[in-house]
Design an enzyme around this catalytic site. Structure first.
Site, PDB file in Angstrom:
ATOM      1  N   CYS A 277      -2.132   8.970   2.293  1.00 60.10           N
ATOM      2  CA  CYS A 277      -1.615   8.415   1.041  1.00 60.10           C
ATOM      3  C   CYS A 277      -2.444   8.824  -0.158  1.00 60.10           C
ATOM      4  O   CYS A 277      -1.918   9.096  -1.229  1.00 60.10           O
ATOM      5  CB  CYS A 277      -1.566   6.903   1.157  1.00 60.10           C
ATOM      6  SG  CYS A 277      -3.113   6.225   1.778  1.00 60.10           S
TER       7      CYS A 277
ATOM      8  N   GLU B 253       0.885  -1.179   0.000  1.00 56.94           N
ATOM      9  CA  GLU B 253       0.000   0.000   0.000  1.00 56.94           C
ATOM     10  C   GLU B 253       0.910   1.212   0.000  1.00 56.94           C
ATOM     11  O   GLU B 253       1.450   1.588   1.047  1.00 56.94           O
ATOM     12  CB  GLU B 253      -0.868   0.003   1.256  1.00 56.94           C
ATOM     13  CG  GLU B 253      -1.861  -1.121   1.355  1.00 56.94           C
ATOM     14  CD  GLU B 253      -3.014  -0.970   0.375  1.00 56.94           C
ATOM     15  OE1 GLU B 253      -3.214   0.140  -0.155  1.00 56.94           O
ATOM     16  OE2 GLU B 253      -3.686  -1.975   0.126  1.00 56.94           O
TER      17      GLU B 253
HETATM   18  P1  NAD Z   1       8.390   4.881   4.792  1.00 57.30           P
HETATM   19  O1  NAD Z   1       8.318   3.992   3.608  1.00 57.30           O
HETATM   20  O2  NAD Z   1       9.595   5.694   4.989  1.00 57.30           O
HETATM   21  O3  NAD Z   1       8.188   4.049   6.147  1.00 57.30           O
HETATM   22  C1  NAD Z   1       7.088   3.209   6.342  1.00 57.30           C
HETATM   23  C2  NAD Z   1       7.496   2.060   7.243  1.00 57.30           C
HETATM   24  O4  NAD Z   1       8.525   1.323   6.598  1.00 57.30           O
HETATM   25  C3  NAD Z   1       8.074   2.491   8.594  1.00 57.30           C
HETATM   26  O5  NAD Z   1       7.643   1.578   9.592  1.00 57.30           O
HETATM   27  C4  NAD Z   1       9.576   2.359   8.385  1.00 57.30           C
HETATM   28  O6  NAD Z   1      10.282   2.111   9.577  1.00 57.30           O
HETATM   29  C5  NAD Z   1       9.632   1.156   7.468  1.00 57.30           C
HETATM   30  N1  NAD Z   1      10.864   1.076   6.658  1.00 57.30           N
HETATM   31  C6  NAD Z   1      11.677   2.081   6.257  1.00 57.30           C
HETATM   32  N2  NAD Z   1      12.709   1.586   5.548  1.00 57.30           N
HETATM   33  C7  NAD Z   1      12.542   0.257   5.486  1.00 57.30           C
HETATM   34  C8  NAD Z   1      13.267  -0.808   4.877  1.00 57.30           C
HETATM   35  N3  NAD Z   1      14.392  -0.590   4.201  1.00 57.30           N
HETATM   36  N4  NAD Z   1      12.790  -2.061   4.991  1.00 57.30           N
HETATM   37  C9  NAD Z   1      11.642  -2.296   5.654  1.00 57.30           C
HETATM   38  N5  NAD Z   1      10.925  -1.348   6.272  1.00 57.30           N
HETATM   39  C10 NAD Z   1      11.354  -0.078   6.184  1.00 57.30           C
HETATM   40  O7  NAD Z   1       7.079   5.781   4.703  1.00 57.30           O
HETATM   41  P2  NAD Z   1       6.695   6.990   5.654  1.00 57.30           P
HETATM   42  O8  NAD Z   1       7.422   8.195   5.192  1.00 57.30           O
HETATM   43  O9  NAD Z   1       6.781   6.582   7.074  1.00 57.30           O
HETATM   44  O10 NAD Z   1       5.143   7.110   5.305  1.00 57.30           O
HETATM   45  C11 NAD Z   1       4.675   7.894   4.301  1.00 57.30           C
HETATM   46  C12 NAD Z   1       4.440   7.079   3.038  1.00 57.30           C
HETATM   47  O11 NAD Z   1       3.480   6.056   3.275  1.00 57.30           O
HETATM   48  C13 NAD Z   1       3.860   7.931   1.943  1.00 57.30           C
HETATM   49  O12 NAD Z   1       4.466   7.618   0.722  1.00 57.30           O
HETATM   50  C14 NAD Z   1       2.397   7.530   1.933  1.00 57.30           C
HETATM   51  O13 NAD Z   1       1.742   7.777   0.725  1.00 57.30           O
HETATM   52  C15 NAD Z   1       2.480   6.088   2.271  1.00 57.30           C
HETATM   53  N6  NAD Z   1       1.183   5.584   2.787  1.00 57.30           N
HETATM   54  C16 NAD Z   1       0.442   4.736   2.017  1.00 57.30           C
HETATM   55  C17 NAD Z   1      -0.807   4.300   2.461  1.00 57.30           C
HETATM   56  C18 NAD Z   1      -1.680   3.391   1.629  1.00 57.30           C
HETATM   57  O14 NAD Z   1      -2.613   2.785   2.170  1.00 57.30           O
HETATM   58  N7  NAD Z   1      -1.445   3.255   0.335  1.00 57.30           N
HETATM   59  C19 NAD Z   1      -1.261   4.693   3.722  1.00 57.30           C
HETATM   60  C20 NAD Z   1      -0.475   5.541   4.467  1.00 57.30           C
HETATM   61  C21 NAD Z   1       0.762   5.971   4.003  1.00 57.30           C
END
Ligand code: NAD
Length: 501
Positions: A300, A266
């Site tokens: 998102c 997602e």
């Molecule tokens: P992010 O991808 O930086 O982090 C999300 C999660 O992934 C966190 O728990 C983080 O610790 C983990 N993470 C980071 N690097 C990782 C790696 N190398 N391996 C595994 N896990 C890792 O995202 P963010 O900045 O925290 O959140 C914002 C993003 O999330 C935006 O792009 C937003 O659009 C998206 N989002 C999508 C939805 C959806 O349902 N489509 C919902 C909410 C947020």
């Protein structure tokens, strides 16, 4: 909002003690002994120190989830017993709802007034999953094999599920993954976002209270590059359900290759919200404004590209900007706040960086445009609702996800043109259409390449309606039957019952 004063509320959960992780039914410190600080985004004060789990802790959590799946009492739980757990959890969530909303607001900055409305969906969703727990079934399939041979399908839980979530909606996102796992009989290791882990840990206590056996739900707090990466490459995790940015999603796809685990992604978006001149503008103005400004744009599917038919462009853009100017910016836990701080220093730097880029690219700032630093905003991460006008499709602010309260307003002349421009993005999460013309609503509903299309509304959700992305906004769905199916695998069972008489 009842009698609770959210600005002064304190709960025993924030008692100064380090917050531990839930592994195998026990609350444990990280094996390394390390912790990290969870900060209040309204003033950078330390809310709590949280266990900094890493690969070693993930190994322990996955081993516990595997044992619970293969050997533990969970394996013998009948669908009605799993349903009871989910119903109890929904009741507990409701009983502790204000406290959970407050924790989320404090930790990630979102307005508590908004969380108190949107969070009400969570117990509804848990009860939907409870219903699904007793509704899953395979099929008897007539075969044409010679003899007395019976064939059917059996639906079985996929196994150990890794769940990684972002910070923008912790109580919602965590239950969106734990709920279907409990309904189907899977076990889970949840890795909350490092920016906002507190409400997930409190939910862990409620999950225990709901009678979910040890090891079925484990919660490992820590950073993405360590704990998250370890979970996504773990050879004993059968499925990984990830919500976050597309850049992390790409890393997860690579990390998952080792054991070819199933993925649900997602991811982010750059969602178009399209306003035709025939729309009910009194509904479209607040609708389009809150499609991007709600949760400070940290949603998102936020409607971040606002296409407005040229005949009403100037008037509409000014009205959205005026609506944004009227929103009250403040500390999330203040019940009157409509726009809280962004979640972190990193996020405020990212968003203000895009404000500079937009100005350099020649977009016109109609409202907002710079970080708030005076008075009560001095120590927090506050960015006001910002409207950029005269935005061209090729500008970076129009192509890249900003994830802040920043909207790009773009004029258009025809239906055909706007469909092509709305679809001209690698993302495809959500889209909005504002019109009174039913034929046009249907045409755009089909033509827009996004996982959800909202007509004369934005971001409506229901536990039975699938939500997810097209293109680089990911694959897999949350909510609805589709999501439940993704936590199951289908076995073909053949029984040769011997010769027919
Ligand atoms: P992010 O991808 O930086 O982090 C999300 C999660 O992934 C966190 O728990 C983080 O610790 C983990 N993470 C980071 N690097 C990782 C790696 N190398 N391996 C595994 N896990 C890792 O995202 P963010 O900045 O925290 O959140 C914002 C993003 O999330 C935006 O792009 C937003 O659009 C998206 N989002 C999508 C939805 C959806 O349902 N489509 C919902 C909410 C947020």
């Amino acid at each position: 909002m009842g009698a609770i004063d959210f600005t002064t509320l304190r709960h025993p959960f924030l008692n100064g003690a380090d917050k531990k992780m839930l592994i195998d039914g026990e609350w444990r410190a990280a094996r390394s002994g390390r912790t990290f600080a969870s900060l209040d985004p309204a003033d950078e004060s330390v809310l709590a120190h949280v266990a900094e789990g890493d690969a070693e802790d993930v190994d322990l959590a996955v081993a516990a989830a595997r044992r619970a799946f293969d050997e533990g009492p969970w394996r013998t739980f009948k669908p009605y017993q799993r349903q009871q757990c989910l119903l109890k959890l929904a009741d507990l969530f409701e009983a502790h709802f204000e406290e959970l909303a407050w924790l989320d607001s404090l930790d990630m900055g979102g307005p508590v007034s908004r969380i108190l409305v949107n969070g009400r969906r969570v117990p509804e969703r848990l009860r939907y999953y409870a219903g699904m727990a007793v509704a899953m079934h395979g099929e008897t399939i007539e075969n044409s094999v010679k003899g007395n041979v019976f064939s059917c399908t059996v639906k079985e839980p996929v196994g150990v599920v890794g769940a990684i979530i972002p910070w923008n909606n912790p109580i919602g996102a965590s239950m969106w993954k734990i709920g279907p796992a409990l309904a189907t009989g899977c076990t889970v290791v949840l890795k909350p976002a490092e920016e906002a882990s507190l409400s997930c840990l409190r939910l862990g206590e409620l999950i225990q209270e709901a009678g979910v056996p040890p090891g079925v739900v484990n919660i490992v707090t820590g950073y993405g590059e360590t704990a998250g990466a370890a979970l996504s490459r773990h050879p004993d995790v059968d499925k990984l359900s990830f919500t976050g940015s597309h850049l992390t999603g790409q890393k997860i796809v690579q990390a998952s290759a080792g054991n070819l685990k199933r993925l649900a992604l997602e991811l982010g978006g750059k969602s178009p919200d399209i306003v035709f001149a025939d729309a009910d503008l009194d509904a479209a103005v607040p609708g389009a404004a809150m499609a991007i400004f709600a949760n400070s744009g940290q949603i998102c599917s936020a409607g971040s590209r606002l296409f407005v038919e040229r005949a009403i462009y100037d008037e509409f853009v000014e009205r959205v900007a005026g609506y944004g100017r009227g929103l009250r910016v403040g500390r999330g836990t203040d019940p009157d706040t409509q726009i809280g701080p962004l979640v972190s220093r990193q996020q405020v730097d990212r968003v203000t960086g895009y404000l500079d880029i937009g100005a350099r690219e020649g977009a016109r700032i109609v409202s907002g445009g710079s970080r708030l630093t005076h008075g009560p905003y001095a120590d927090g991460y506050f960015v006001p609702p910002t409207v950029f006008a005269d935005v061209r499709d090729d500008m970076r602010i129009c192509r890249e996800e900003i994830f802040g309260p920043v909207v790009c307003a773009i004029p258009f002349d025809s239906e055909r043109e706007v469909i092509a421009r709305a679809n001209a993005t690698p993302f495809g999460l959500g889209s909005g259409v504002w019109t009174k013309d039913v034929g046009r609503a249907l045409r755009l509903g089909r033509a827009l390449r996004t996982g959800s299309v909202w007509v004369n509304c934005y971001q409506l959700m229901d536990p039975a309606m699938p939500f997810g992305g097209y293109k680089m906004s990911g694959y897999g769905r949350e909510s609805g039957l589709q999501q439940i199916e993704e936590y199951l695998q289908v076995k073909g069972l053949w029984i040769n019952a011997g010769d027919s008489p």
